[in-house]
Design an enzyme around this catalytic site. Structure first.
Site, short mmCIF file in Angstrom:
data_model
loop_
_atom_site.label_atom_id
_atom_site.label_comp_id
_atom_site.label_asym_id
_atom_site.label_seq_id
_atom_site.Cartn_x
_atom_site.Cartn_y
_atom_site.Cartn_z
CE LYS A 196 -10.94 66.86 -77.68
NZ LYS A 196 -12.36 67.02 -77.61
CD GLU A 241 -7.50 60.31 -74.05
OE1 GLU A 241 -6.49 59.67 -74.39
OE2 GLU A 241 -7.67 61.52 -74.35
CB SER A 262 -14.41 73.61 -79.09
OG SER A 262 -15.60 73.33 -78.37
C1 LIG Z 1 -13.19 67.30 -76.51
C2 LIG Z 1 -13.94 68.55 -76.72
C3 LIG Z 1 -13.87 69.61 -75.80
C4 LIG Z 1 -13.12 69.51 -74.51
O1 LIG Z 1 -11.78 69.29 -74.62
P1 LIG Z 1 -10.68 70.42 -74.42
O2 LIG Z 1 -9.42 69.67 -74.37
O3 LIG Z 1 -11.02 71.14 -73.15
O4 LIG Z 1 -10.79 71.33 -75.60
C5 LIG Z 1 -14.54 70.77 -76.10
N1 LIG Z 1 -15.28 70.90 -77.22
C6 LIG Z 1 -15.39 69.89 -78.11
C7 LIG Z 1 -16.23 70.09 -79.33
C8 LIG Z 1 -14.72 68.69 -77.89
O5 LIG Z 1 -14.83 67.71 -78.79
#
Ligand SMILES: *Cc1c(COP(=O)(O)O)cnc(C)c1O
Length: 392
Positions: free
Chosen positions: A92, A114, A375
């Site tokens: 993010k 948000e 992620s």
């Molecule tokens: C916010 C988040 C997601 C989901 O958001 P995407 O926009 O689909 O990437 C996935 N993994 C993590 C660790 C997140 O913080």
């Protein structure tokens, strides 16, 4: 030649998806943002400054790690793109920094956002602190409870966290609350949306700020071509970030949505279990009933608990540029445990959906090379996992 793969058309559409379904009062701000971003992204000084922040503040490039023990366990060659090692613990922040730079460029003193899992809120609060901007984050009260650690982090960073009690008190309601704030504060405030969703130009801007994930991965592969690239899909920013540079290269792109309790029960799979409709300013796939009322999503992971998905993913699905599958809550818990114990990495519950899908499909993937976008890290989830009394 410019194609929809480079940027959406003049109406902000990817094929039939995307667009600008926004109140009149926001149209000037969306226009200003489109022009600001177009100019900034073509300005080498802006791009240099963005890259400088990614390197010295975020810690990029993040590693592409060969997960040897997991590969041995599954019988395929698994590589992890370690977004969990980025500052604040998830992808993010790539977008958070880019949006803060845009805010500064527009001369606005205030950022709003948000958040669901709290990761985008923390990324925004972090960037706001680093750039000296005021910051307000809207968060569903249910999410504030299950992601308490991130609420504390945002407050430490000097950000005001506003609880949202409407609807299911989760991410969808937080997006609506942030948009309501923005309508009345647009002269002084930039809305930093946390995924590739919302009215044009947001899905395009957020994808451009996240495509560094896929660009680095291609560099790090050093000429090797993976068979599959797998990423979890909430709004879809980490997935589009890693997918986009691979689009049309023949690599099999796989987005893993949240199947929650199962696709025939409560879930968050907007592509796998939804239909076309308009949510939060754009036409995409979404969960809705026969009258077009938005249905509540469900996922064990707050970051995937959203009834929509970014319009470019709807386009990728419709065009067969990527395929979309899903993993359940229970499978995600298994994915957390599997990665923790084979690799010593506790993944976010969101990312664990991608791990779990690969593990469940190991026979079909036998001997192949698979890159998984990890992620985020799982520290934020340990309380809620412990509360379930499962995952060992
Ligand atoms: C916010 C988040 C997601 C989901 O958001 P995407 O926009 O689909 O990437 C996935 N993994 C993590 C660790 C997140 O913080």
């Amino acid at each position: 030649m410019t194609s929809v793969l480079d940027r959406p058309d003049e109406f902000g559409r990817f094929g039939e998806f995307g667009g600008q379904y926004a109140p009149e009062t926001l149209m000037p701000a969306l226009k200003e943002l489109t022009i600001t971003f177009e100019e900034a992204w073509a300005d080498p000084a802006f791009v240099d400054e963005y890259r400088h922040w990614l390197r010295d503040f975020v810690g990029r490039p993040t590693p592409l790690q060969h997960a040897e023990r997991l590969s041995e366990r599954l019988g395929c060659e698994v590589w992890l793109k370690r977004e969990d090692l980025a500052h604040t613990g998830a992808h993010k922040i790539n977008n958070g920094i880019g949006q803060a730079l845009l805010t500064e460029r527009m001369g606005k003193p205030r950022l709003i956002a948000e958040t669901g899992a709290g990761q985008h809120g923390v990324a925004t609060a972090t960037a706001a602190a680093a750039f000296g901007l005021e910051c307000t984050v809207f968060m569903g009260s249910v999410d504030m409870e299950r992601q308490h650690l991130n609420v504390v982090r945002m407050e430490l960073l000097g950000c005001e966290v506003v609880p949202v009690e409407t609807g299911s008190a989760t991410l969808k309601d937080a997006v609506s609350a942030a948009m309501r704030d923005w309508v009345t504060t647009v002269d002084s405030t930039h809305y930093s949306i946390g995924s590739v969703v919302g009215p044009h130009p947001f899905p395009w801007i957020v994808r451009e700020f996240q495509r560094v994930i896929g660009e680095e991965t291609i560099d790090q592969l050093d000429g090797r071509k993976p068979d599959h690239v797998v990423a979890c899909v909430g709004g879809g920013s980490n997935a589009m970030g890693i997918f986009h540079p691979f689009a049309s290269t023949g690599v099999d792109l796989i987005g893993v949505e949240a199947a929650g309790e199962g696709l025939d029960r409560r879930h968050g799979a907007a592509i796998g279990g939804g239909s076309p409709g308009v949510l939060h300013g754009s036409m995409s796939m979404m969960l809705q009933d026969g009258d077009g009322q938005v249905l509540e999503a469900h996922s064990i992971s707050a970051g995937l608990d959203y009834p929509g998905v970014g319009p470019e993913h709807a386009y990728f699905a419709a065009e067969g540029l990527a395929r979309y599958v899903s993993a359940t809550d229970e499978e995600a818990l298994f994915g957390v445990e599997l990665l923790s114990r084979t690799e010593g990495i506790i993944p976010a519950l969101e990312s664990a959906h991608a791990i779990a899908w690969v593990a469940n499909n190991k026979d079909a993937l036998h001997g192949e090379m698979v890159v998984i976008c990890l992620s985020g890290r799982g520290d934020k989830d340990v309380d809620s996992i412990a509360g379930l009394g499962s995952a060992g």
